[in-house]
Design a protein around this motif. Structure first.
Motif, short mmCIF file in Angstrom:
data_model
loop_
_atom_site.label_atom_id
_atom_site.label_comp_id
_atom_site.label_asym_id
_atom_site.label_seq_id
_atom_site.Cartn_x
_atom_site.Cartn_y
_atom_site.Cartn_z
N ASP A 1 11.56 13.03 -2.94
CA ASP A 1 11.37 12.44 -1.84
C ASP A 1 10.40 11.21 -1.74
O ASP A 1 10.94 10.06 -1.23
CB ASP A 1 10.80 13.46 -0.65
CG ASP A 1 11.80 14.55 -0.55
OD1 ASP A 1 12.88 14.31 -0.86
OD2 ASP A 1 11.39 15.62 0.08
N ARG A 2 9.25 11.26 -2.47
CA ARG A 2 8.52 10.02 -2.59
C ARG A 2 8.93 8.85 -3.21
O ARG A 2 9.02 7.72 -2.54
CB ARG A 2 7.06 10.41 -3.17
CG ARG A 2 6.47 11.43 -2.57
CD ARG A 2 5.00 11.67 -3.46
NE ARG A 2 4.20 12.78 -2.80
CZ ARG A 2 3.23 12.78 -1.71
NH1 ARG A 2 3.29 11.34 -1.06
NH2 ARG A 2 2.51 13.57 -1.41
N LEU A 3 9.75 9.22 -4.20
CA LEU A 3 10.41 8.05 -4.83
C LEU A 3 11.71 7.44 -4.01
O LEU A 3 11.99 6.48 -4.10
CB LEU A 3 11.21 8.45 -6.42
CG LEU A 3 9.83 9.08 -7.42
CD1 LEU A 3 10.56 9.18 -8.57
CD2 LEU A 3 8.98 7.83 -7.55
N LYS A 4 12.23 8.38 -3.47
CA LYS A 4 13.49 7.94 -2.75
C LYS A 4 12.88 7.10 -1.52
O LYS A 4 13.61 6.21 -1.17
CB LYS A 4 14.21 9.23 -2.17
CG LYS A 4 15.41 8.85 -1.51
CD LYS A 4 15.99 10.24 -0.80
CE LYS A 4 17.35 9.91 -0.11
NZ LYS A 4 17.98 11.09 0.51
N GLN B 1 0.77 -1.30 0.05
CA GLN B 1 0.03 -0.13 -0.04
C GLN B 1 0.95 1.29 0.23
O GLN B 1 0.50 2.21 -0.77
CB GLN B 1 -0.88 0.11 1.31
CG GLN B 1 -2.13 -1.15 0.89
CD GLN B 1 -3.12 -0.84 2.28
OE1 GLN B 1 -2.51 -0.32 3.33
NE2 GLN B 1 -4.27 -1.39 2.23
N GLU B 2 1.78 1.25 0.87
CA GLU B 2 2.80 2.55 0.88
C GLU B 2 3.37 2.80 -0.54
O GLU B 2 3.49 4.06 -0.83
CB GLU B 2 3.74 2.52 2.04
CG GLU B 2 4.73 1.30 2.01
CD GLU B 2 4.24 0.04 2.52
OE1 GLU B 2 5.24 -0.90 2.55
OE2 GLU B 2 3.21 -0.09 2.61
N ILE B 3 3.75 1.91 -1.04
CA ILE B 3 4.59 1.97 -2.27
C ILE B 3 3.53 2.49 -3.45
O ILE B 3 3.81 3.50 -4.26
CB ILE B 3 5.28 0.79 -2.89
CG1 ILE B 3 6.54 0.52 -1.88
CG2 ILE B 3 5.77 0.85 -4.31
CD1 ILE B 3 7.32 -0.94 -2.09
N ALA B 4 2.35 1.83 -3.40
CA ALA B 4 1.47 2.24 -4.42
C ALA B 4 0.93 3.66 -4.25
O ALA B 4 0.76 4.28 -5.21
CB ALA B 4 0.15 1.22 -4.25
N TYR B 5 0.74 3.85 -3.01
CA TYR B 5 0.32 5.25 -2.90
C TYR B 5 1.24 6.28 -3.17
O TYR B 5 1.05 7.50 -3.72
CB TYR B 5 0.17 5.38 -1.35
CG TYR B 5 -0.35 6.76 -0.77
CD1 TYR B 5 -1.60 7.22 -0.97
CD2 TYR B 5 0.52 7.68 -0.42
CE1 TYR B 5 -2.04 8.40 -0.52
CE2 TYR B 5 0.10 8.99 0.32
CZ TYR B 5 -1.06 9.49 -0.22
OH TYR B 5 -1.53 10.85 0.25
N GLU B 6 2.53 6.11 -2.76
CA GLU B 6 3.60 7.18 -3.14
C GLU B 6 3.88 7.24 -4.77
O GLU B 6 3.91 8.31 -5.13
CB GLU B 6 5.08 6.73 -2.61
CG GLU B 6 4.99 6.79 -1.23
CD GLU B 6 4.52 7.99 -0.44
OE1 GLU B 6 4.75 9.19 -1.23
OE2 GLU B 6 4.02 7.99 0.59
#
Length: 253
Positions: A225-228, A158-163
């Motif tokens: 920042d989101r991708l990092k 979920q956290e990866i899909a969201y970012e």
């Protein structure tokens, strides 16, 4: 003569030992500095990850509250007003009925919009590409831009899909605000453990990394920042007729 040679040898040996110790100290100092720098960087990345995860959890909670509580109450009020108007049990002017219904409808739509922005419901149920496609369908009637989202990506945490979803939103917002584009597309792929999102538009070209280096644009920093924080990388093809970005992410085994 032998005594002099012996003293000279001792001096050279002592000098060599001192130089060796000096090199060792310099190496240890450099190693410690690099180690501390790496530790601080990892600590900052961990803090950023925890912060984003906490923020995402709070967004989900607020979105659920808005959807289940506030929206439910507004729907109940709207239905009650409809019943009163049809039965004529309340002596209210038609214009006032219309204003009441319009106010409730606006509040309901705004609540749903806020809930959607906080946490797109399709992201958890149908996945990233479905959420992006739904986002484009909502945007299309409000702009003159043609949107396209295609490809398949398997289930993501979920956290990866969201970012990744928010990253696409940042690129879209940037393009709509500055790009003067007529076309925007996202192509998703999931092959051999590597997830990729290719983002294309025919708008005004710009150099992402050059602008980022100058400190221009909070949106670019948000993308970085989101991708990092999810371990994804961003590459850009040389700007030509529009912009061409590629986000890649290796699945964790």
């Amino acid at each position: 003569m032998d005594r002099t040679t012996e003293i000279t040898s001792v001096l050279w040996l002592g000098t060599g030992i001192m130089l060796f110790l000096a090199f060792v100290l310099i190496f240890l100092a450099a190693f410690y500095k690099n180690y501390m720098t790496r530790m601080k960087r990892e600590e900052a990345e961990n803090l950023l990850l925890v912060s984003l995860e906490s923020a995402n959890a709070e967004r989900r909670r607020i979105a659920a509250d808005l959807h289940d509580s506030v929206s439910g109450d507004l729907v109940a009020i709207r239905n009650y007003l409809s019943i009163l108007q049809k039965t004529g049990e309340a002596s209210v002017e038609p214009a006032i009925w219309a204003e009441l219904r319009e106010g409730v409808e606006n509040a309901l739509q705004n609540t749903r919009q806020v809930s959607y922005k906080l946490m797109p419901p399709l992201l958890d149920t149908l996945g990233l590409m479905a959420a992006i496609n739904d986002y484009f369908e909502r945007l299309a009637p409000k702009t003159s831009v043609n949107f396209s989202a295609n490809g398949e990506i398997g289930e993501l945490p979920q956290e990866i899909a969201y970012e990744l979803f928010r990253t696409v939103q940042e690129f879209t917002t940037n393009m709509l605000k500055y790009g003067n584009a007529t076309f925007f597309a996202v192509e998703g792929r999931d092959v051999d453990g590597v997830v990729s999102l290719r983002i294309l538009d025919d708008g005004r070209p710009f150099d992402f990394f050059a602008l980022l280096a100058t400190g221009s644009g909070a949106g670019l920093k948000n993308i970085r920042d989101r991708l990092k924080v999810v371990g994804a990388t961003l590459t850009q093809q040389p700007p030509g007729n529009g912009n061409d970005f590629l986000i890649t992410l290796k699945r964790k085994k």
